[in-house]
Scaffold this active site. Structure first.
Site, short mmCIF file in Angstrom:
data_model
loop_
_atom_site.label_atom_id
_atom_site.label_comp_id
_atom_site.label_asym_id
_atom_site.label_seq_id
_atom_site.Cartn_x
_atom_site.Cartn_y
_atom_site.Cartn_z
N MET A 130 78.56 -47.08 -55.41
CA MET A 130 78.72 -46.05 -54.39
C MET A 130 79.99 -46.29 -53.60
SD MET A 130 74.82 -45.85 -52.93
CE MET A 130 74.60 -47.62 -52.93
N VAL A 149 72.55 -53.71 -53.33
CA VAL A 149 73.52 -54.80 -53.24
C VAL A 149 74.60 -54.47 -52.22
CG1 VAL A 149 75.14 -56.24 -54.54
CG2 VAL A 149 73.12 -55.29 -55.69
N GLY A 177 79.52 -48.23 -48.47
CA GLY A 177 79.97 -48.65 -49.79
C GLY A 177 79.23 -49.83 -50.38
N SER A 178 78.72 -49.68 -51.61
CA SER A 178 77.93 -50.75 -52.21
C SER A 178 77.47 -50.33 -53.60
CB SER A 178 76.73 -51.07 -51.32
OG SER A 178 76.13 -49.87 -50.89
N ARG A 179 76.33 -50.88 -54.08
CA ARG A 179 75.82 -50.52 -55.39
C ARG A 179 74.31 -50.73 -55.46
NH1 ARG A 179 78.37 -54.73 -59.62
NH2 ARG A 179 76.52 -54.52 -60.93
#
Length: 218
Positions: free
Chosen positions: A98, A156, A186-188
């Site tokens: 993301m 994450v 922002g991440s995943r």
């Protein structure tokens, strides 16, 4: 436009800071160019914060055989790997990255029961790097399907994302139209699926949280 409750405090504080900086700029900065620059910069920050916490109205097509995307973003990893924390078996891993421009709500990917829920501290490497899945701070949630199989979804953290929110509790019954959590800036999300899952996505595909079908369970 609706805004997610996870961002209400940040939005309010951003408005206060924008007003304060603009007052300082127009009252104490003599040159109109620099005061205008302050106004422009604060407006950009405000717009970015508002779009980050936007809350889209989405209808979820509930289907226990489908694995829906838990997040907006791009598929950055598809591989066979071993999940070592809880499932402790070989899985098909699908990771969704993301960017700060994506909606950052995370949805429940499958209906069932929450059998594992744990926050694990760690590093803050860039979320698109492979080592972030094992070394970054994350929130791990496992879901048990009606047939007893389990899948895992890990939120994450990344270089910018320093706060993971998870709304679920162990032993809670969940459905696909529920929110799993929210990750700020922002991440995943990493999915650990049964090896015989029929994938409907490929590397590089853009996916939409709660809408895109990642795969189908056998």
């Amino acid at each position: 436009m609706k805004f997610h409750p996870a961002g209400h405090k940040i939005i309010r504080n951003t408005f206060i800071l924008v007003i304060a900086f603009n007052l300082i700029g127009w009252l104490f900065v003599s040159h109109s160019f620099f005061s205008g620059l302050i106004s422009l910069a604060t407006l950009v920050v405000l717009v970015l914060v508002l779009q980050f916490f936007r809350y889209p109205d989405r209808k979820v097509a509930v289907n226990p055989k489908n694995i829906i995307s838990p997040a907006d973003g791009k598929v950055c990893v598809i591989e066979e790997t071993e999940e070592k924390l809880y499932l402790k078996r070989k899985c098909l891993k699908v990771s969704i990255f993301m960017s700060p421009l994506n909606v950052h709500i995370n949805w429940v990917p499958v209906p069932g029961k929450v059998t594992f829920s744990m926050h694990k501290e760690g590093e803050f490497y860039a979320a698109f790097k492979d080592k972030s899945a094992d070394e970054n701070e994350r929130y791990c949630t496992a879901f048990q399907l009606a047939d007893g199989r389990e899948i895992m979804a890990n939120q994450v953290a990344g270089a910018m994302a320093r706060r993971i929110l998870n709304f679920l509790k162990k032993d809670q019954q969940v459905t696909q139209d529920m929110e799993m959590g929210f990750i700020r800036f922002g991440s995943r999300v990493d999915l650990y699926l049964p090896l015989d899952t029929k994938l409907n996505v490929k590397l590089g595909d853009k996916v939409t949280g709660s809408q895109t079908i990642i795969g189908e369970l056998s």
